[in-house]
Design a protein around this motif. Structure first.
Motif, PDB file in Angstrom:
ATOM      1  N   UNK A 110      -0.572   7.860  12.224  1.00  0.00           N
ATOM      2  CA  UNK A 110       0.789   8.396  12.082  1.00  0.00           C
ATOM      3  C   UNK A 110       1.754   7.516  11.299  1.00  0.00           C
ATOM      4  N   UNK A 111       1.496   6.208  11.285  1.00  0.00           N
ATOM      5  CA  UNK A 111       2.374   5.283  10.570  1.00  0.00           C
ATOM      6  C   UNK A 111       1.530   4.225   9.869  1.00  0.00           C
ATOM      7  N   UNK A 112       2.162   3.496   8.943  1.00  0.00           N
ATOM      8  CA  UNK A 112       1.470   2.389   8.260  1.00  0.00           C
ATOM      9  C   UNK A 112       1.896   1.059   8.872  1.00  0.00           C
ATOM     10  N   UNK A 113       0.988   0.100   8.853  1.00  0.00           N
ATOM     11  CA  UNK A 113       1.297  -1.221   9.412  1.00  0.00           C
ATOM     12  C   UNK A 113       1.135  -2.318   8.364  1.00  0.00           C
ATOM     13  N   UNK A 114       1.945  -3.370   8.519  1.00  0.00           N
ATOM     14  CA  UNK A 114       1.728  -4.581   7.731  1.00  0.00           C
ATOM     15  C   UNK A 114       0.560  -5.356   8.351  1.00  0.00           C
ATOM     16  N   UNK A 115       0.239  -6.487   7.758  1.00  0.00           N
ATOM     17  CA  UNK A 115      -0.711  -7.407   8.392  1.00  0.00           C
ATOM     18  C   UNK A 115      -0.099  -7.903   9.691  1.00  0.00           C
ATOM     19  N   UNK A 116      -0.936  -8.436  10.565  1.00  0.00           N
ATOM     20  CA  UNK A 116      -0.378  -8.873  11.842  1.00  0.00           C
ATOM     21  C   UNK A 116       0.251 -10.258  11.716  1.00  0.00           C
ATOM     22  N   UNK A 117       1.250 -10.513  12.561  1.00  0.00           N
ATOM     23  CA  UNK A 117       1.977 -11.779  12.476  1.00  0.00           C
ATOM     24  C   UNK A 117       1.857 -12.616  13.737  1.00  0.00           C
ATOM     25  N   UNK A 219       4.179  -4.910  11.817  1.00  0.00           N
ATOM     26  CA  UNK A 219       5.388  -4.117  11.608  1.00  0.00           C
ATOM     27  C   UNK A 219       4.979  -2.726  11.134  1.00  0.00           C
ATOM     28  N   UNK A 220       5.585  -1.694  11.709  1.00  0.00           N
ATOM     29  CA  UNK A 220       5.225  -0.321  11.341  1.00  0.00           C
ATOM     30  C   UNK A 220       6.295   0.324  10.465  1.00  0.00           C
ATOM     31  N   UNK A 221       5.827   1.045   9.454  1.00  0.00           N
ATOM     32  CA  UNK A 221       6.700   1.837   8.576  1.00  0.00           C
ATOM     33  C   UNK A 221       6.172   3.260   8.509  1.00  0.00           C
ATOM     34  N   UNK A 222       6.998   4.162   7.953  1.00  0.00           N
ATOM     35  CA  UNK A 222       6.534   5.531   7.764  1.00  0.00           C
ATOM     36  C   UNK A 222       5.330   5.551   6.846  1.00  0.00           C
ATOM     37  N   UNK A 223       4.477   6.541   7.024  1.00  0.00           N
ATOM     38  CA  UNK A 223       3.308   6.705   6.153  1.00  0.00           C
ATOM     39  C   UNK A 223       3.732   6.682   4.684  1.00  0.00           C
ATOM     40  N   UNK A 224       2.984   5.918   3.898  1.00  0.00           N
ATOM     41  CA  UNK A 224       3.189   5.820   2.449  1.00  0.00           C
ATOM     42  C   UNK A 224       4.548   5.253   2.040  1.00  0.00           C
ATOM     43  N   UNK A 225       5.197   4.564   2.960  1.00  0.00           N
ATOM     44  CA  UNK A 225       6.479   3.938   2.626  1.00  0.00           C
ATOM     45  C   UNK A 225       6.246   2.776   1.662  1.00  0.00           C
ATOM     46  N   UNK A 226       7.171   2.643   0.724  1.00  0.00           N
ATOM     47  CA  UNK A 226       7.076   1.530  -0.238  1.00  0.00           C
ATOM     48  C   UNK A 226       7.391   0.192   0.438  1.00  0.00           C
TER      49      UNK A 226
END
Ligand code: ARG
Length: 256
Positions: A110-117, A219-226
């Motif tokens: 449902x959402x995109x994630x960055x690498x883990x911190x 960190x989560x962002x909307x799918x396909x967010x820049x």
């Protein structure tokens, strides 16, 4: 007389315009705002230190602000229940989510994630002198977990090995209260969060549970967010230059 009235009217109009201009640009010069959704029940990741202020502070908030600073955004923090975070992100109520949240396969649909911190294992908080001294003792007892968390998933998985009841709550401090009052016999929690509770409660301790590894918070962002890639890049810089390490020792160093 007429001139004076006109003067006052003009003054009021000016004040009104100034006020509007301010709120439109977010109250902080011309900086753009990004709204961070979080669940401020999770010290030291995000919480409110009610003794000192009403602000949401913590490890995640500091990282978000540092990243925002680098990318030219003012970060506004919005508190909600953990289980509602992904939906709020999808519907655009918040611009990103930072809540010690793991990039599980389910969430990644449902959402995109960055690498883990940051990463810490799962364990069980129990009463020091209670019936539960090892994981097997949980048989027939009641375990509390936060709704929508990977600890809730973990509880379901562990139920296949040992038979116990699972109870869910919205906020983590409530889980600990119910453990202290004896309603729960154990609470599944991540180690980094349990340390704070142990420090403040002599009557509590932790025991280990099987398969306790985690992926780490992202960190989560909307799918396909820049934004995902932009934030990921700056996050990598913070890992490189020691900024992240500094925040780790600021927020987790004291409870080792
Ligand atoms: N790390 C766990 C998860 O990803 C729990 C996070 C809970 N965070 C919070 N702010 N209450 O599900």
């Amino acid at each position: 007389m007429k001139k004076r009235v006109l003067g006052i009217v003009l003054l009021l109009v000016c004040m009104l315009l100034a006020a509007c201009g301010k709120s439109a640009s977010g109250g902080d010069g011309d900086k753009k705002q990004l709204v961070m959704g979080t669940s401020a029940d999770y010290s030291p990741f995000e919480y409110i230190d009610t003794a000192t202020s009403e602000d949401i502070i913590g490890f995640d908030v500091d990282i978000a602000k540092a990243l925002g600073e680098k990318l030219g955004y003012e970060i506004v923090v919005k508190d909600m229940d953990f289980s509602g975070l992904i939906t709020s992100l999808q519907s655009g109520k918040v611009d990103f989510v930072m809540a010690g949240m793991e990039p599980t396969p389910e969430r990644s649909k449902n959402v995109d994630f960055t690498d883990s911190y940051f990463r810490s294992d799962i364990l069980m908080v129990v009463a020091k002198d209670g019936d539960v001294q090892s994981f097997e003792d949980i048989k027939g007892k009641t375990v509390g977990v936060q709704i929508g968390s990977i600890q809730a998933d973990k509880a379901k998985e562990l139920q296949k090995e040992v038979d116990f009841q699972v109870e869910t709550r919205d906020r983590v401090p409530d889980l600990v209260e119910e453990l202290k009052s004896g309603r729960f016999d154990g609470v599944l929690m991540e180690e980094a969060v349990s340390k704070g509770y142990l420090k403040n409660n002599d009557s509590l301790k932790v025991i280990s549970v099987p398969n306790n590894e985690t992926i780490g918070a992202s960190i989560a962002f909307q799918k396909d967010s820049e934004f995902t890639e932009k934030f990921n890049k700056e996050l990598a810089v913070m890992k490189e230059n020691g900024e992240l390490d500094e925040l780790v020792s600021k927020w987790f160093g004291g409870v080792e």
